[in-house]
Design an enzyme around this catalytic site. Structure first.
Site, PDB file in Angstrom:
ATOM      1  N   TYR A 160     -37.644 -14.399 -12.418  1.00  0.00           N
ATOM      2  CA  TYR A 160     -38.503 -13.207 -12.434  1.00  0.00           C
ATOM      3  C   TYR A 160     -37.834 -11.993 -11.789  1.00  0.00           C
ATOM      4  CZ  TYR A 160     -43.111 -14.186 -14.445  1.00  0.00           C
ATOM      5  OH  TYR A 160     -44.164 -14.410 -15.294  1.00  0.00           O
ATOM      6  N   LYS A 227     -34.536 -28.083  -8.077  1.00  0.00           N
ATOM      7  CA  LYS A 227     -33.414 -28.681  -8.811  1.00  0.00           C
ATOM      8  C   LYS A 227     -32.190 -28.617  -7.888  1.00  0.00           C
ATOM      9  CE  LYS A 227     -31.536 -30.286 -12.602  1.00  0.00           C
ATOM     10  NZ  LYS A 227     -31.717 -31.721 -12.915  1.00  0.00           N
ATOM     11  N   ASP A 305     -43.164 -22.330 -13.883  1.00  0.00           N
ATOM     12  CA  ASP A 305     -43.572 -21.823 -15.186  1.00  0.00           C
ATOM     13  C   ASP A 305     -43.725 -22.992 -16.155  1.00  0.00           C
ATOM     14  OD1 ASP A 305     -44.161 -19.974 -17.093  1.00  0.00           O
ATOM     15  OD2 ASP A 305     -42.101 -19.312 -17.417  1.00  0.00           O
TER      16      ASP A 305
END
Ligand code: NAP
Length: 415
Positions: A160, A227, A305
């Protein structure tokens, strides 16, 4: 009182204020409301009726929302000749809590999306999405009732941040040359390049909010989803900074998963919150196979998301997907779907997502009785199998009704 060009301040309402770092909510708060474009016109009317009825029934006239129409999107463009007038942002900022319908993203409007712009200009850094199943709603999984999570997704960083350069431009050539020469990377000359910043500031304020929510709402765990096995200094750091907040700021109230085994023999001490972390790819399996082991999830932007849409799909899809964008004090509550223009003004669309977003808003105000009343009435309406088209097509023997009738039935089912 601020002077507005087109906004009319409702008489009899009082603004919400901040006192001692907390929102102070009067019994008649002024709540700015953006009706929204397309189906916004159908679902906002229905939602306001449902909320007003629940507040009236719960507090017998002692509390009441003074809705204040503010404008963005097509309506604002008609009135002001601009899509996001300054006075709309100012009104939301100074009243702290607002309800919003979906907005069309104008083509050639000079910004990527009105929705993203609003989150940025008001620093609404947490995108909060609860995902739970309502009994009777069709689902692609065998045990949708096992999923009941609240996703706190970081709303300002990671992808973003929007930092990227197109392949072949002089900017990308500069970036690639600098990285390859100075940092000894081996980026191909025919690449586009994006930058994914994740900061201590952005991470800590998000995780702090998620833990505070878990404590306030007596939830059992907060899972950091990352991650970090691959991206150690962004995603891995998100995990490390998340644990740091938990241990430094909430030490007496939390137990980490390591400590659960090293100190508590696998038995969770009463009244504490378990802090754990999962690698993002594994998390997608976990929400399908061991859904009841998860509760509050805190994620960087991109993981969140994907994860929030995947979770929403398990419980009935977009008609049942509420959300909120929350900063330090400001909360902007909105459904996660768009303006679905083909259904606009037809009185057919499911107002459920916006109604459930308003339930989140009522909880944010501390008006839990009214929130619970709406949730109970939505469940009863679904139990009665009188639902909008999207739910009807997934349910055996259901009767299809329109948006306004659905709201009327929810109101009738309030107990
Ligand atoms: P959309 O408006 O979310 O609609 C896509 C499909 O989702 C609809 O055709 C419908 O599917 C289903 N759906 C959406 N809302 C629903 C509801 N309340 N109840 C039941 N089903 C619902 O997505 P879009 O058509 O891609 O986007 C349209 C516009 O909305 C664009 O301008 C986009 O930029 C904007 N948008 C705004 C927001 C926001 O304001 N936060 C978010 C997303 C998109 P079926 O036809 O299968 O029933």
């Amino acid at each position: 009182m601020a002077k507005y060009k087109h906004i009319v301040v409702p008489p009899g309402g009082k603004p919400i204020t901040v006192k001692n770092k907390k929102l102070s909510i009067p019994d008649n708060p002024i709540i700015p409301v953006i009706e929204g474009d397309g189906i916004g016109r159908d679902i906002m009317k229905a939602t306001r009726r449902v909320v007003d009825a629940a507040v009236e029934k719960s507090y017998q006239g002692k509390k009441r929302i003074a809705w204040m129409d503010v404008y963005a999107g097509e309506r604002a463009n008609d009135l002001y000749g601009e899509w996001l007038p300054k006075e709309t942002v100012a009104a939301i900022k100074s009243h702290y809590v607002a309800l919003k319908g979906p907005l069309t993203t104008p083509i050639g409007g000079g910004f990527r999306s009105l929705n993203v712009t609003m989150r940025q200009v008001m620093n609404l850094y947490a995108c909060v999405r609860p995902v739970r199943w309502f009994r009777g709603v069709g689902s692609p999984v065998v045990h949708p009732e096992k999923l009941n999570v609240i996703i706190f997704r970081e709303n300002t960083e990671d992808v973003y941040a929007g930092i990227e350069w197109r392949k072949g431009t002089k900017e990308v050539k500069k970036v690639i040359t600098w990285l390859n020469k100075t940092m000894k990377t081996k980026i191909r000359a025919d690449s586009g390049v994006g930058i994914k910043p994740i900061s201590v500031t952005g991470t800590k304020r998000l995780v702090r909010k998620a833990i505070n929510y878990a404590l306030d709402r007596k939830r059992s765990s907060v899972t950091l989803v990352h991650k970090g096995n691959i991206m150690k200094y962004t995603e891995g750091a998100f995990r490390d900074w998340g644990y740091e907040v938990a241990k430094k700021e909430f030490r007496s109230k939390i137990v980490t998963e390591d400590e659960l085994w090293s100190k508590h023999n696998g038995q969770m001490p009463a009244g504490k919150i378990l802090i754990k972390d999962r690698i993002a790819d594994s998390m997608f399996q976990q929400v399908l196979t061991r859904s009841d082991e998860y509760d509050v999830l805190a994620t960087p932007n991109l993981n969140g998301d994907y994860l929030s849409d995947a979770c929403a799909a398990q419980v009935g899809g977009l008609g049942m997907a509420p959300g909120a964008n929350i900063g330090d004090y400001i909360g902007l509550f909105e459904a996660t779907h768009g303006t679905a223009p083909k259904y606009a003004d037809k009185d057919v669309i499911n107002p459920g997502s916006l109604i459930l977003s308003a339930v989140m808003m009522l909880e944010y105000l501390g008006w839990d009785e009214a929130a619970a009343m709406i949730e109970g009435a939505v469940q009863k309406t679904i139990d009665n199998k009188t639902v909008t088209y999207d739910l009807e097509r997934q349910m055996e023997g259901a009767t299809k009704i329109g948006t306004s009738q659905y709201a009327t039935n929810i109101i009738a089912n309030m107990a």
